[in-house]
Design a protein around this motif. Sequence first.
Motif, PDB file in Angstrom:
ATOM      1  N   PRO A 168      22.379 -35.157   7.502  1.00 31.47           N
ATOM      2  CA  PRO A 168      22.276 -34.523   8.810  1.00 31.47           C
ATOM      3  C   PRO A 168      21.298 -33.350   8.862  1.00 31.47           C
ATOM      4  CG  PRO A 168      24.340 -33.931   7.756  1.00 31.47           C
ATOM      5  CD  PRO A 168      23.683 -34.961   6.889  1.00 31.47           C
ATOM      6  N   GLU A 169      20.987 -32.788   7.706  1.00 31.89           N
ATOM      7  CA  GLU A 169      20.026 -31.685   7.672  1.00 31.89           C
ATOM      8  C   GLU A 169      19.397 -31.608   6.293  1.00 31.89           C
ATOM      9  OE1 GLU A 169      22.802 -27.865   6.783  1.00 31.89           O
ATOM     10  OE2 GLU A 169      22.975 -28.742   8.781  1.00 31.89           O
ATOM     11  N   ARG A 170      18.276 -30.932   6.209  1.00 31.92           N
ATOM     12  CA  ARG A 170      17.570 -30.785   4.935  1.00 31.92           C
ATOM     13  C   ARG A 170      18.451 -30.072   3.917  1.00 31.92           C
ATOM     14  NH1 ARG A 170      11.542 -28.921   5.092  1.00 31.92           N
ATOM     15  NH2 ARG A 170      11.051 -30.937   4.260  1.00 31.92           N
ATOM     16  N   GLY A 171      18.507 -30.642   2.743  1.00 31.16           N
ATOM     17  CA  GLY A 171      19.279 -30.032   1.665  1.00 31.16           C
ATOM     18  C   GLY A 171      20.743 -30.433   1.644  1.00 31.16           C
ATOM     19  N   ALA A 172      21.205 -31.188   2.639  1.00 32.51           N
ATOM     20  CA  ALA A 172      22.616 -31.605   2.659  1.00 32.51           C
ATOM     21  C   ALA A 172      22.881 -32.557   1.492  1.00 32.51           C
ATOM     22  CB  ALA A 172      22.934 -32.297   3.983  1.00 32.51           C
ATOM     23  N   GLN A 173      24.085 -32.471   0.967  1.00 28.61           N
ATOM     24  CA  GLN A 173      24.478 -33.315  -0.157  1.00 28.61           C
ATOM     25  C   GLN A 173      25.582 -34.257   0.279  1.00 28.61           C
ATOM     26  OE1 GLN A 173      22.975 -33.344  -3.191  1.00 28.61           O
ATOM     27  NE2 GLN A 173      21.555 -31.873  -2.312  1.00 28.61           N
ATOM     28  N   LEU A 174      25.543 -35.480  -0.204  1.00 33.73           N
ATOM     29  CA  LEU A 174      26.601 -36.444   0.046  1.00 33.73           C
ATOM     30  C   LEU A 174      27.689 -36.197  -0.991  1.00 33.73           C
ATOM     31  CD1 LEU A 174      27.643 -38.914   1.576  1.00 33.73           C
ATOM     32  CD2 LEU A 174      26.379 -40.341  -0.038  1.00 33.73           C
ATOM     33  N   ILE A 175      28.855 -35.763  -0.535  1.00 39.78           N
ATOM     34  CA  ILE A 175      29.948 -35.423  -1.440  1.00 39.78           C
ATOM     35  C   ILE A 175      30.780 -36.666  -1.750  1.00 39.78           C
ATOM     36  CG2 ILE A 175      31.982 -33.968  -1.799  1.00 39.78           C
ATOM     37  CD1 ILE A 175      29.325 -32.411  -1.583  1.00 39.78           C
ATOM     38  N   ALA A 176      31.231 -37.339  -0.718  1.00 37.94           N
ATOM     39  CA  ALA A 176      32.048 -38.537  -0.897  1.00 37.94           C
ATOM     40  C   ALA A 176      31.836 -39.458   0.287  1.00 37.94           C
ATOM     41  CB  ALA A 176      33.523 -38.166  -1.010  1.00 37.94           C
ATOM     42  N   LEU A 210      25.277 -49.943   0.972  1.00 36.71           N
ATOM     43  CA  LEU A 210      24.765 -49.429  -0.305  1.00 36.71           C
ATOM     44  C   LEU A 210      24.594 -47.918  -0.242  1.00 36.71           C
ATOM     45  CD1 LEU A 210      21.912 -52.039  -0.713  1.00 36.71           C
ATOM     46  CD2 LEU A 210      24.048 -52.010  -1.981  1.00 36.71           C
ATOM     47  N   GLN A 211      24.694 -47.290  -1.408  1.00 39.57           N
ATOM     48  CA  GLN A 211      24.405 -45.866  -1.537  1.00 39.57           C
ATOM     49  C   GLN A 211      23.270 -45.705  -2.526  1.00 39.57           C
ATOM     50  OE1 GLN A 211      27.686 -43.299  -2.556  1.00 39.57           O
ATOM     51  NE2 GLN A 211      26.313 -41.596  -3.038  1.00 39.57           N
ATOM     52  N   ASP A 212      22.295 -44.888  -2.149  1.00 37.78           N
ATOM     53  CA  ASP A 212      21.181 -44.561  -3.037  1.00 37.78           C
ATOM     54  C   ASP A 212      20.983 -43.051  -2.945  1.00 37.78           C
ATOM     55  OD1 ASP A 212      18.947 -44.366  -4.602  1.00 37.78           O
ATOM     56  OD2 ASP A 212      17.671 -45.597  -3.322  1.00 37.78           O
ATOM     57  N   GLY A 213      21.548 -42.344  -3.881  1.00 43.00           N
ATOM     58  CA  GLY A 213      21.467 -40.879  -3.838  1.00 43.00           C
ATOM     59  C   GLY A 213      22.184 -40.348  -2.623  1.00 43.00           C
TER      60      GLY A 213
END
Length: 188
Positions: free
Chosen positions: A137-145, A163-166
């Motif tokens: 949703p924004e720059r630098g956001a991390q996918l936690i779960a 699929l998940q890629d990073g």
Amino acid sequence: MNPGLRLSPQPDGTVLVRTGKVELGQGILGALSQIIADELGLHPDQVRMLPADTAFGPDEGVTSGSLSVQDAGTALRQACRALRSAGAGSPPAGPPAHWVGRPWPRADLVAKLSGQPAYIHDLLLPGLLHGRVLHPPERGAQLIAADSAVAAAAAMPGVLQVLQDGRLLGLLAEHPAQADLALQRLAT
């Protein structure tokens, strides 16, 4: 037509033209045909724009914005000049007609205005799948779960794969609406 050629004169006085641009409703193919008609001293009706073909046509990048006429038009002007200088097999060049800038009927509008398939996204090909990618949703956001969202989207009708890629999540579905709904589910 030789796949390496942009322009191919025909015995009936027409010229077949290969361009990397596609008609997206902005009139690009009509504009390019007017440029070619001017350069070769032809009537625009004598210019036959072939559908873009990634296997044989020139790679001219995307068709968007005002640079399409500038870039493809310049390349086609150069191809016309090369064809004229070669002489052999070129159409008989008439006097310059100055078609550029003059109104000319848009042959592509009939299909668009009558609801006939006119764009690439109107095509329904056998086995065609529709993909979507969920970006952060924004720059630098991390996918936690994403396990529960991935499982929920994967269980939706028509969804074939998630699929998940990073930090990115992507999916494949049988129909565009199914892909859109699954993407909304992933976004939760």
